[in-house]
Design an enzyme around this catalytic site. Sequence first.
Site, PDB file in Angstrom:
ATOM      1  N   ASP A 264       0.867  -1.180   0.000  1.00 15.95           N
ATOM      2  CA  ASP A 264       0.000   0.000   0.000  1.00 15.95           C
ATOM      3  C   ASP A 264       0.908   1.236   0.000  1.00 15.95           C
ATOM      4  O   ASP A 264       2.125   1.140   0.158  1.00 15.95           O
ATOM      5  CB  ASP A 264      -0.977  -0.004   1.185  1.00 15.95           C
ATOM      6  CG  ASP A 264      -2.183   0.911   0.901  1.00 15.95           C
ATOM      7  OD1 ASP A 264      -2.130   1.695  -0.075  1.00 15.95           O
ATOM      8  OD2 ASP A 264      -3.177   0.865   1.650  1.00 15.95           O
TER       9      ASP A 264
HETATM   10  C1  BGC Z   1      -4.973   3.366   0.145  1.00 19.82           C
HETATM   11  C2  BGC Z   1      -5.241   2.330  -0.912  1.00 19.82           C
HETATM   12  C3  BGC Z   1      -5.112   2.919  -2.282  1.00 19.82           C
HETATM   13  C4  BGC Z   1      -3.727   3.539  -2.407  1.00 19.82           C
HETATM   14  C5  BGC Z   1      -3.453   4.124  -3.786  1.00 19.82           C
HETATM   15  C6  BGC Z   1      -3.684   4.136  -0.121  1.00 19.82           C
HETATM   16  O1  BGC Z   1      -3.538   5.219   0.732  1.00 19.82           O
HETATM   17  O2  BGC Z   1      -4.907   2.742   1.403  1.00 19.82           O
HETATM   18  O3  BGC Z   1      -6.527   1.785  -0.720  1.00 19.82           O
HETATM   19  O4  BGC Z   1      -5.337   1.952  -3.266  1.00 19.82           O
HETATM   20  O5  BGC Z   1      -3.599   4.566  -1.440  1.00 19.82           O
HETATM   21  O6  BGC Z   1      -4.153   5.269  -4.023  1.00 19.82           O
END
Ligand code: BGC
Length: 718
Positions: A264
């Site tokens: 993530d």
């Molecule tokens: C979130 C994810 C997301 C990623 C990319 C993160 O902060 O937890 O769910 O896919 O950002 O935008």
Amino acid sequence: MRDNDLKKLLEKMTLKEKISQLIQLTPHFFKGSGKITGPLASLNIDEGVVSNSGSVLGASGASEIVNIQKKFLEENRLGIPLLFMADIIHGYKTIFPVPLAIGCSWDLKLAEKSAEIAAKEASAAGIHVTFSPMVDLVRDPRWGRVMESTGEDPYLNSEFAKAFTRGYQGSDLSEDVSRLAACVKHFAGYGAVEGGRDYNTVDMSELQLREYYLPSYKAAIDEGAEMVMTSFNTVAGVPSTGNEWLMKDVLRDEWGFEGVVISDWGAVKELIPHGVAKDEKEAAYKAILVGVDIEMMTSTYVQHLEELVKENKIKESIINDAVLRILRLKNKLGLFERPYRGANEVLEKQVLLCQQHRNEARNLATKSTVLLKNTGVLPLKITQKVALIGPFAENRDILGPWSWLGSKDDVVTLGEGLKTKAHDSFLFIAKGCDIEDSTEEEWIQAKQAIKQADVIVLALGENSDMSGEAGSRGNIKLPDAQLQLIKKVKQYKKPIVVILFNGRPLDLHGVIENADAILEAWFPGTEGGNALADLLYGDENPSGKLTMSFPYSAGQIPVYYNCFNTGRPKDVQDAQERYVSQYLDIPNEPLFPFGYGLSYTTFQYTDAKLSKVNFTTNETLAVSVRVTNTGAMSGEEIVQLYIRDIIGDVARPLKELKGFKKVFLNPGESKIVTFEITEKHLKYHHQNLNFKSDSGDFIAFIGPNSKDLIALPFRFEK
Ligand code: BGC
């Protein structure tokens, strides 16, 4: 390309080129002069890394993506195209209701369709991978991200995980350029953050993790999801992004997942503040070793992996494996032959927000809305004068916190929806107050509207920033300004219909006592206003049912239907008993349980029966019930099947959802709804974590929600 060609390509790559494949960058790195300033400059990477990087997060639009890819391929020595990934969570331009709302539709076909449409729009805009479905099981409405999930049940979440994955990916990603690769997230257990505070610790027994939290990720993977995203949280003390047991033993070895794993956002570097890596080098070491292939938004891999290989701390083969997985995904998407894939400016103009997509969004918003209360004031009559009051009366902020490219300009507000039904002289609109504050002037205008009306529709809720990522709340009531508004409106003694726009189950104190009817609209998306107008005037009949319990108050959280009996269950017959599992000041039961939702018509359940009372392995037990529409309006009912295993090797929940069916019935019509129970429905994780069934007594429950059920005991012998 054949797999052998990919391996040959890999052999041609230098170590630096390989490591660069593992970083994911924002589009800014590929635009203009290429000079990066601001926070992104802290990535401290050079041109060499950018021109060999593997993927981009958040680029959009056919023209932008084609430009980036074109320029990139001109400079990339081996002609390895970029992968374009983005968060297409519940629609690209045509925004569907938030996933928690989609869950409440219990409609797998419509969910699949919504993902297919999202893929169609996003792929025309050049995107290849979506960071969806989010399948985290959720029990804590304080957590802002519950709106991204389909709710609290492992079986239902798994069914939605499969439906979304099918909708995004179709059956052949190489051939069908109108589909996207799906990335299931957040692996694992992110929905169980302590206290509902985002990014917080997760700790639970392996039994609990396997029984409730893991099934939905596994379902998406079994359905073919190409990617997995790690979660921010710890699992048994170790952050997912560096968790060997979770990422290797479970995901790769036990489940056989061969696709790409992405961290993530920034999660590799976060191993440092988590306190399991002393610096970026150790963070990179830990993440690559557990098989995290792509590092999102930090640069520890490109800074340190080469050094780690040279020092013999990690084998180059580990990096080769990660790169090969990425190359395989690019190949599966056909990018070596068609680097622009579905990107098509003409198609983009045709499909984005086209009428057909709007119609589907409207339909899903209709099916996702849950009627929580109705004393008979709904549906409204066209002859009634309506005052539409509240901060959501004409608010365009109804797309939800994760609608990225969805534009408020394209939204049909509640007010606009109502104007298509009600005559001008029958509709009076005033804001009454803002989401979190109010002015005297707003109230004066509301009063004028109320005085002229027969019925008041109060449009209340949370703005989209109050849920979603980093949107945790300790108090999950409506903001005070709105609770005050209800009180003031109540003085006029006219019927009140409340429509709620929000991203989480709320504590409805202050609303429930004062409203004659409540429609939970969640964040209904682009066509929300039209869908709600259809429902308010009875052109459509509400059929949604909650997939996450509405707590009586925040003090009960977590409160969920598939809980245990405990050693001291509260006996409702003996209200005086103190030493039982209960609160002294609030009930044990939620305000509205899982599976609950009303209709404008009524359904009666009769003739519930089992095909036999004893059954064994390889046999099927049929459970059936006659459902009759006893009201005056056609409607759809969601018939639910639950099972309780009375004695287990470990304590078993009071009931577990095992099946559901939607039936449409005209007034007076009845249908027999039948479910089939087999041994697989009785399996669970034992103390030794074996997943199996055992002989014993069970109860099948059938009914309209997790509370009002008809019980049918049976026995299973192995
Ligand atoms: C979130 C994810 C997301 C990623 C990319 C993160 O902060 O937890 O769910 O896919 O950002 O935008």
